[in-house]
Design a protein around this motif. Structure first.
Motif, PDB file in Angstrom:
ATOM      1  N   HIS A  17       0.829  -1.206   0.000  1.00  0.00           N
ATOM      2  CA  HIS A  17       0.000   0.000   0.000  1.00  0.00           C
ATOM      3  C   HIS A  17       0.867   1.262   0.000  1.00  0.00           C
ATOM      4  CE1 HIS A  17      -3.561  -2.225   0.105  1.00  0.00           C
ATOM      5  NE2 HIS A  17      -4.205  -1.665   1.131  1.00  0.00           N
ATOM      6  N   GLN A  18       1.958   1.241   0.770  1.00  0.00           N
ATOM      7  CA  GLN A  18       2.842   2.411   0.803  1.00  0.00           C
ATOM      8  C   GLN A  18       3.409   2.714  -0.582  1.00  0.00           C
ATOM      9  OE1 GLN A  18       5.875   2.785   3.808  1.00  0.00           O
ATOM     10  NE2 GLN A  18       4.588   1.879   5.382  1.00  0.00           N
ATOM     11  N   LYS A  21       0.701   4.240  -2.692  1.00  0.00           N
ATOM     12  CA  LYS A  21       0.434   5.640  -2.318  1.00  0.00           C
ATOM     13  C   LYS A  21       1.525   6.562  -2.872  1.00  0.00           C
ATOM     14  CE  LYS A  21      -1.821   8.850   0.026  1.00  0.00           C
ATOM     15  NZ  LYS A  21      -1.032  10.051  -0.284  1.00  0.00           N
ATOM     16  N   GLU A  24       0.811   6.955  -6.522  1.00  0.00           N
ATOM     17  CA  GLU A  24      -0.385   7.800  -6.676  1.00  0.00           C
ATOM     18  C   GLU A  24      -0.029   9.281  -6.521  1.00  0.00           C
ATOM     19  OE1 GLU A  24      -4.697   8.594  -4.456  1.00  0.00           O
ATOM     20  OE2 GLU A  24      -3.438   6.907  -3.837  1.00  0.00           O
ATOM     21  N   ASP A  25       0.711   9.593  -5.464  1.00  0.00           N
ATOM     22  CA  ASP A  25       1.098  10.992  -5.223  1.00  0.00           C
ATOM     23  C   ASP A  25       1.905  11.552  -6.390  1.00  0.00           C
ATOM     24  OD1 ASP A  25      -0.157  10.849  -2.765  1.00  0.00           O
ATOM     25  OD2 ASP A  25       1.691  10.582  -1.605  1.00  0.00           O
ATOM     26  N   PHE A  37      -7.469   3.983  -6.482  1.00  0.00           N
ATOM     27  CA  PHE A  37      -6.763   2.919  -5.760  1.00  0.00           C
ATOM     28  C   PHE A  37      -7.763   1.857  -5.328  1.00  0.00           C
ATOM     29  CE2 PHE A  37      -5.663   0.978  -1.703  1.00  0.00           C
ATOM     30  CZ  PHE A  37      -4.440   0.395  -2.023  1.00  0.00           C
ATOM     31  N   ARG A 178       8.123   6.998   0.365  1.00  0.00           N
ATOM     32  CA  ARG A 178       7.538   8.311   0.644  1.00  0.00           C
ATOM     33  C   ARG A 178       8.496   9.429   0.233  1.00  0.00           C
ATOM     34  NH1 ARG A 178       5.850   6.447   6.682  1.00  0.00           N
ATOM     35  NH2 ARG A 178       7.722   5.180   6.322  1.00  0.00           N
TER      36      ARG A 178
END
Length: 374
Positions: A17-18, A21, A24-25, A37, A178
């Motif tokens: 999931h990380q 994400k 996605e960002d 998602f 991230r």
């Protein structure tokens, strides 16, 4: 851009999931105005997904031989009936998402075979991409109708080639993490923010909410005997662990800092002399981005073990199979700064910066090509 992107994942571990994400960002940063998602199995089979997650977690936490048999068993038999079965899991939900959102491309951050299967069976012409989130390869990541694979490293690319994937379908992108980990933060600011000693070597124990890093209390007791070290323990949302370790903070004061959920955890990586953690693909990539030497604690056979072996063989980490080996590994790094610096250099060599950007730009380029030619 008016394109829509569909990202499929599954909540078997936080890393998938990380990664989704992060991708996605980056799509939004690149001007894509709609990213959908889907936690595919949870949406398709909510009760079954909850049960299987629980069983997998228990096998991962308590039954190393059980998880080993599951991981390597599914790897061995992936090209038999198992692969056929998995191609149908979530298939109806994928079709529903396609009809609802009309995506220009589909990306998976978990071995989900329904999307590429639909290209063959139902003749959908939507490009499908897979982002591999470990430094090893399980056979279930591979499907003949995946358009492109994003690999963590050269060794993953080599394994894809051995599985018959053509070289033009493989991009060595690294693992998406991230975006905060790409930024430099003032160490002086971090020391003040977390009340850390600048004259100490910061040893971070990344315990996490899942409790998979066992014997954290014993590890901390051993580390507290190292006079040069100041200990940070990241407990996440694991309040039971926090309460268990709290008496150590009462006795040792600022020699040990207990932290629960840390929003800006990249800051802790920034100042850590070394880190004790489980070798999940995302966490060790985040450590590599900050060149934080790794002590990889009791890796479970499967992707954890293979991740750990890759980092150890690359000189970027040290596997420790028990508390004593863990303390010895930390002590050796503290007393041998040249070895610590060599480990930092190895981490720098492993790390592929701007992974999300590499992935997203490659997909945008491909999708416009598909749009033009179809």
């Amino acid at each position: 851009m008016s394109s829509t992107v569909l990202i499929l994942s599954a909540s078997y571990g936080n890393g998938h999931h990380q990664a989704a994400k992060s991708i996605e960002d980056e799509f939004y940063r690149q001007g894509i105005n709609k990213v959908v998602f889907s936690d595919l199995y949870a949406e398709s089979y909510p009760i079954a997904a909850t049960i299987t997650r629980s069983l997998l977690f228990k096998g991962f936490k308590y039954g190393s031989p059980v998880y080993k048999a599951f991981y390597y068993g599914t790897d061995k038999f992936s090209h038999t009936g198992l692969s056929y079965f998995l191609q149908h899991l979530g298939r109806s939900r994928v079709k529903e998402l396609i009809h609802l959102h009309h995506p220009q491309c589909i990306i998976t951050t978990f071995p989900l075979l329904a999307a590429p299967y639909l290209r063959n069976k139902d003749h959908y012409s939507i490009p499908t991409y897979t982002v591999i989130t470990d430094y090893c390869l399980h056979s279930l990541w591979v499907h003949p109708y995946i358009d492109k694979y994003f690999a963590a490293s050269v060794n993953v690319k080599e394994k894809l080639l051995k599985h018959g994937v053509s070289e033009d379908k493989i991009v060595i992108s690294g693992i998406p993490i991230r975006s905060n980990f790409e930024k430099k933060v003032s160490k002086d600011y971090i020391y003040k923010k977390y009340h850390l000693r600048q004259d100490a070597k910061i040893v971070t124990v990344l315990a996490g909410a899942s409790g998979l890093l066992k014997n954290t209390d014993k590890i901390c007791e051993g580390l507290l005997k190292l006079k040069e070290a100041q200990i940070i323990v990241i407990c996440g949302n694991n309040d039971t662990l926090y309460q268990k370790l709290f008496p150590l903070q009462t006795v040792y004061g600022d020699k040990i800092r207990l932290l629960q959920y840390v929003e800006d955890i990249h800051e802790i990586f920034e100042v850590s002399y070394c880190m004790i953690t489980k070798p999940g693909g995302i966490s060790i990539t985040e450590a590599a981005s900050k060149e934080t030497p790794l002590i990889l604690y009791k890796p479970i056979p499967g992707q954890e073990k293979e991740n750990a072996q890759f980092f150890e063989e690359s000189g970027a980490g040290k596997i420790a199979n028990n508390v004593k080996e863990t303390i010895n590994a930390v002590e050796e790094l503290i007393h041998n700064e040249e070895k610590q610096k060599a480990m930092k250099m190895a981490l720098k060599d492993i790390y592929q910066p701007h992974s999300s950007k590499i992935i997203v730009k490659e997909i945008i380029k491909d999708c416009f090509q598909y749009e033009h030619t179809n």
